[in-house]
Write an enzyme that holds these catalytic residues in place. Structure first.
Site, PDB file in Angstrom:
ATOM      1  N   ASP A 161       0.862  -1.172   0.000  1.00 27.09           N
ATOM      2  CA  ASP A 161       0.000   0.000   0.000  1.00 27.09           C
ATOM      3  C   ASP A 161       0.904   1.229   0.000  1.00 27.09           C
ATOM      4  OD1 ASP A 161      -2.019   1.824   0.230  1.00 27.09           O
ATOM      5  OD2 ASP A 161      -2.787   1.104   2.157  1.00 27.09           O
ATOM      6  N   GLY A 164       0.019   4.809   1.976  1.00 27.93           N
ATOM      7  CA  GLY A 164      -1.143   4.267   2.662  1.00 27.93           C
ATOM      8  C   GLY A 164      -1.427   4.833   4.028  1.00 27.93           C
ATOM      9  N   HIS A 232      -4.560  11.850  -7.478  1.00 24.98           N
ATOM     10  CA  HIS A 232      -5.310  13.104  -7.633  1.00 24.98           C
ATOM     11  C   HIS A 232      -4.670  14.260  -6.869  1.00 24.98           C
ATOM     12  CE1 HIS A 232      -8.238  12.859  -3.923  1.00 24.98           C
ATOM     13  NE2 HIS A 232      -7.009  12.538  -3.590  1.00 24.98           N
TER      14      HIS A 232
END
Length: 322
Positions: A161, A164, A232
């Protein structure tokens, strides 16, 4: 025009919590919040006229269904998102004062308002970092069940991850993959909380924590590199750099799995375009279409390997080495 900012001021001052704790008069609320009594009374009178708080007699306030949403313990965490002294609140203040700058220049509005880039601001203010980490953990915690249920994670041997946070998403994913190992990668000041999380969940013996930027070389040999709501935050150049680091770290046959909002012609379009402006203001990031994500992946040496839509208007995007 004053209602949104007035609600946020009340949230920042913990007004709902103080009322729930027994402070009902203007004088007592001023004492507990450290606010000037006259000015606070004007704020509360304004909000009571809009049913945010009740005012059964002059200067005596109570909670309504609306203000109960502002309680610190409410599961929506609304107060935390509206807190003007927290990370999310500062981003929204930057949007109010910096959107014009961002639209005119294409550069983040955050620095034009606060005099420093967002990530540097967090690094200089530990309380903002704590606020940001807590909010991201809450977001990932809400998203985690959807992600965990949307893919056969048990088919992977090692799941990394990347970015994360404190591991809320990785914890949920590993819960569906009892034979898989997990690697949590994030900045040292953020990732430390993952150890306690994994230990409490009984995952300590099959997780590894790595304090590292995702712009640096990543631990090698993962079957899946998971990137949840990372791209993003960044512009195209930096997003490609992150994807390239993931691609080079994969084991043979491995995949990069991206969890992101996607701008599409569906019922989530309105919300996702709002987040798109938010990303522009705070760090020159952006929400993207599937085609735009695919173009980024191609620059990083990856090709599409499937998509899965989630109920929350997020998508799973699967890529493998080209």
């Amino acid at each position: 025009m004053f209602t949104p900012i007035a609600v946020r001021v009340a949230a920042t001052l913990h007004i709902a919590d103080h009322i729930a704790g027994g402070a009902h008069t203007r004088a007592e609320l001023a004492r507990r919040t450290g606010a000037e009594e006259g000015a606070l009374g004007r704020l509360l009178r304004f909000l009571a006229c809009r049913d945010v708080f009740s005012e059964d007699e002059p200067g005596v306030y109570g909670l309504t269904d609306t203000s109960r949403l502002l309680l610190d313990t409410h599961p929506s965490r609304m107060r935390h998102w509206l807190d003007l002294e927290g990370a999310s609140g500062r981003i929204d203040l930057a949007a109010c004062g910096g959107l014009l700058h961002a639209v005119r220049t294409g550069e983040p509005g955050y620095e034009s308002v606060f005099g420093t880039p967002f990530w540097d601001d967090l690094a200089a203010h530990p309380e903002l970092t704590d606020s940001f980490n807590a909010q991201m953990a809450a977001v990932q915690g809400r998203l985690a069940p959807e992600v965990a249920a949307a893919h056969p994670w048990h088919e992977a041997g090692t799941i990394a991850d990347i970015g994360g946070g404190t591991g809320a998403l990785l914890e949920a994913v590993l819960g569906t993959a009892p034979d898989a190992r997990g690697v949590l990668v994030d900045l040292p000041g953020t990732v430390e909380g993952g150890g306690e999380r994994f230990a409490a969940a009984g995952l300590g013996d099959r997780t590894e924590i790595v304090g590292r930027s995702f712009f640096d070389p990543l631990p090698a040999g993962s079957d899946i590199c998971l990137l949840s709501q990372i791209l993003h935050d960044w512009d195209d150049k930096e997003s490609v750099a992150v994807l390239a680091r993931c691609a080079e770290s994969l084991a043979p046959g491995g995949r990069v799995v991206v969890v992101e909002r996607v701008i599409a012609e569906d019922e989530g379009r309105r919300l996702n375009t709002e987040y798109d402006l938010r990303m522009l203001v705070f760090n020159k990031g952006r929400e993207r279409t599937v085609e735009e994500f695919t173009a980024l992946a191609a620059q990083a040496g990856l090709r599409p390997a499937g998509t899965t839509r989630l109920p929350s208007h997020h998508w799973l995007l699967f890529w493998e080495r080209a």
